[in-house]
Write a protein that holds these residues in place. Structure first.
Motif, PDB file in Angstrom:
ATOM      1  N   MET A   1      -6.865   1.849  -6.338  1.00 35.04           N
ATOM      2  CA  MET A   1      -8.075   1.344  -5.703  1.00 35.04           C
ATOM      3  C   MET A   1      -8.721   0.233  -6.536  1.00 35.04           C
ATOM      4  O   MET A   1      -9.172  -0.782  -6.024  1.00 35.04           O
ATOM      5  N   ARG A   2      -8.763   0.426  -7.877  1.00 32.36           N
ATOM      6  CA  ARG A   2      -9.338  -0.579  -8.758  1.00 32.36           C
ATOM      7  C   ARG A   2      -8.571  -1.892  -8.656  1.00 32.36           C
ATOM      8  O   ARG A   2      -9.161  -2.971  -8.673  1.00 32.36           O
ATOM      9  N   ASP A   3      -7.237  -1.778  -8.568  1.00 37.95           N
ATOM     10  CA  ASP A   3      -6.405  -2.978  -8.475  1.00 37.95           C
ATOM     11  C   ASP A   3      -6.747  -3.780  -7.233  1.00 37.95           C
ATOM     12  O   ASP A   3      -6.939  -5.007  -7.299  1.00 37.95           O
ATOM     13  N   TYR A   4      -6.810  -3.114  -6.089  1.00 38.51           N
ATOM     14  CA  TYR A   4      -7.109  -3.802  -4.836  1.00 38.51           C
ATOM     15  C   TYR A   4      -8.492  -4.440  -4.885  1.00 38.51           C
ATOM     16  O   TYR A   4      -8.696  -5.566  -4.394  1.00 38.51           O
ATOM     17  N   LEU A   5      -9.436  -3.730  -5.469  1.00 34.43           N
ATOM     18  CA  LEU A   5     -10.800  -4.241  -5.562  1.00 34.43           C
ATOM     19  C   LEU A   5     -10.840  -5.500  -6.425  1.00 34.43           C
ATOM     20  O   LEU A   5     -11.476  -6.501  -6.054  1.00 34.43           O
ATOM     21  N   THR A  40      -7.622  -1.355 -14.978  1.00 38.42           N
ATOM     22  CA  THR A  40      -6.829  -0.935 -13.827  1.00 38.42           C
ATOM     23  C   THR A  40      -5.545  -0.267 -14.311  1.00 38.42           C
ATOM     24  O   THR A  40      -5.250  -0.252 -15.509  1.00 38.42           O
TER      25      THR A  40
END
Length: 439
Positions: A1-5, A40
């Motif tokens: 989720m952190r990566d996509y954000l 991330t």
């Protein structure tokens, strides 16, 4: 989720960069100082965000309708000469297999420092840069301060992996250097809750610096706090605040912390201190025998067996001054020190220029806090190998940006009209409003 954000945020900012190159500068500053990709766990961890931002920012500059020009001040000229010299030393480096990786890292930082100076054109740009610089590092101060309080100070605070501040000592110096910028942000806050919040961030950052268990940070903090008090216009209130911060730190930290701080006097028997001294003699020997120094990444076990007094006691440079000396020789060290001196003098000229002008109090406060930050970096850097740390160069960029906005236009105007022009305020869009007086 952190990566996509993170991917989403960065690519939105890249799109905005085409509209304003300053967005690219602020994005690079955030990525460079905070290293959010290191928080991330997937594809974003090693993704070259910063390199892409540099390219997009340059494209935006080329196709922008605005006219961009680098102000040739003593600071910018010295920085360019320093970059040229370090590039030259890289071609004769003693560790040719290692030198270009670090060269790429350093040049990217210094090149973007110049780009930052170029694109700054208003008060809004300078204030935005100060907020990004301050909060990018203070994020870890806030996080580390809370961790130190919760753990009772029994564990060291570390920075993000793969960054200049991954090491606890390096992170502590970053906290010391950023505290004056956080203080400036507190002065700029217009809401009471914001001023209170930034004060809390400052206190937690100071606690986090103590939680790093860095002895060099303690020395740097003493020097920085002293100059912060000198630069303050409300010395009594500032003194009370500094005493309060010191009291909180001493109340929080355990006996182990005090025991480590007391070893500052025992450098003759402390293995870490002896290792640093050995590294400093290593740098001196390299510079004596190699006019251009050893090049980037010279502090290796192989080189220690050739140049160090104790070949088996391998350490990093543990000093920004000996780091530059060993890597780029005495000429490189001269450029490095001149950059520090010229940047300081720039701040002094800005303070003199703004004296007595209420409309320029923000610029006066920022220049003073940048100087205090430089004191922390210069003193603490005497014990750490952070000569190319991004934070210091962004502080330099803030000072040159102030000079570009306030001093250079009035000098040019005075030259054109034969009149001494004194800036008294900054317009809504960042332009200098001036009073003209006959000679």
């Amino acid at each position: 989720m952190r990566d996509y954000l993170l991917f989403g945020v960065v690519f939105i900012l890249l799109w905005r960069t085409f509209q304003s190159p300053m967005i690219g500068v602020l994005t690079f500053t955030w990525l460079s100082l905070m290293n959010p990709h290191r928080l991330t766990y997937g594809a974003a961890y090693d993704f070259p965000f910063a390199a892409i931002v540099v390219v997009v920012t340059l494209i935006a500059l080329v196709f922008s309708k605005d006219k961009w020009r680098l102000s040739m001040t003593p600071v910018t000229v010295t920085l360019i000469l320093f970059m040229v010299w370090m590039t030259a030393t890289s071609f004769v480096a003693l560790e040719p297999d290692l030198v270009w990786t670090e060269w790429n890292r350093v040049m990217k930082t210094l090149f973007m420092t110049l780009i930052t100076i170029i694109v700054i054109k208003s008060k809004k740009d300078i204030i935005a840069l100060a907020w990004v610089v301050g909060l990018s590092v203070a994020f870890y101060g806030l996080k580390g301060g809370i961790f130190t309080l919760v753990s009772g100070g029994n564990y060291h605070v570390y920075g993000p992996d793969g960054s200049y501040i991954a090491d606890n000592n390096a992170l502590a110096l970053a906290f010391i250097a950023i505290l004056p910028i956080v203080r400036f942000l507190q002065l700029q806050a217009t809401k009471g809750w914001m001023r209170l919040g930034m004060g809390g961030v400052a206190i937690l950052t100071a606690i986090s610096a103590a939680g790093s268990y860095s002895r060099g940070a303690l020395v740097a903090a003493a020097a920085m706090f002293f100059f912060l008090w000198i630069k303050s216009k409300q010395k009594f209130k500032t003194g009370i605040a500094l005493v309060l911060v010191a009291t909180i730190v001493f109340m929080v930290m355990p006996g182990e912390w005090f025991a480590r701080m007391q070893t500052i006097d025992d450098y003759k028997t402390d293995d870490s201190s002896l290792g640093r001294i050995n590294a400093w003699y290593f740098a001196l020997n390299v510079a004596k025998q190699n006019f251009m120094g050893g090049g980037f990444s010279i502090f290796t076990p192989k080189m220690f067996f050739i140049y160090a007094p104790d070949p088996r006691n391998h350490h990093a440079a543990h000093s920004i001054y000996f780091q530059v000396l060993g890597e780029h020789g005495y000429i490189g060290l001269i450029f490095f020190i001149l950059l520090l001196i010229f940047s300081w003098r720039t701040g002094t000229r800005i303070l003199a220029f703004c004296k007595g002008k209420e409309g320029l109090k923000w610029a006066s406060d920022l220049a003073a806090m940048c100087q205090v930050s430089m004191v922390g970096f210069a003193v603490g850097g005497g014990f750490l190998a952070l000569a190319y740390y991004d934070l210091y160069y962004f502080v330099v960029a803030l000072l040159v940006g102030l000079e570009k906005l306030l001093l250079l236009p009035t000098r040019q105007e005075a030259k054109n009209k034969g009149l001494p022009i004194v800036a008294t305020d900054i317009g809504r869009n960042g332009e200098v409003l001036a009073d003209e007086k006959n000679v």
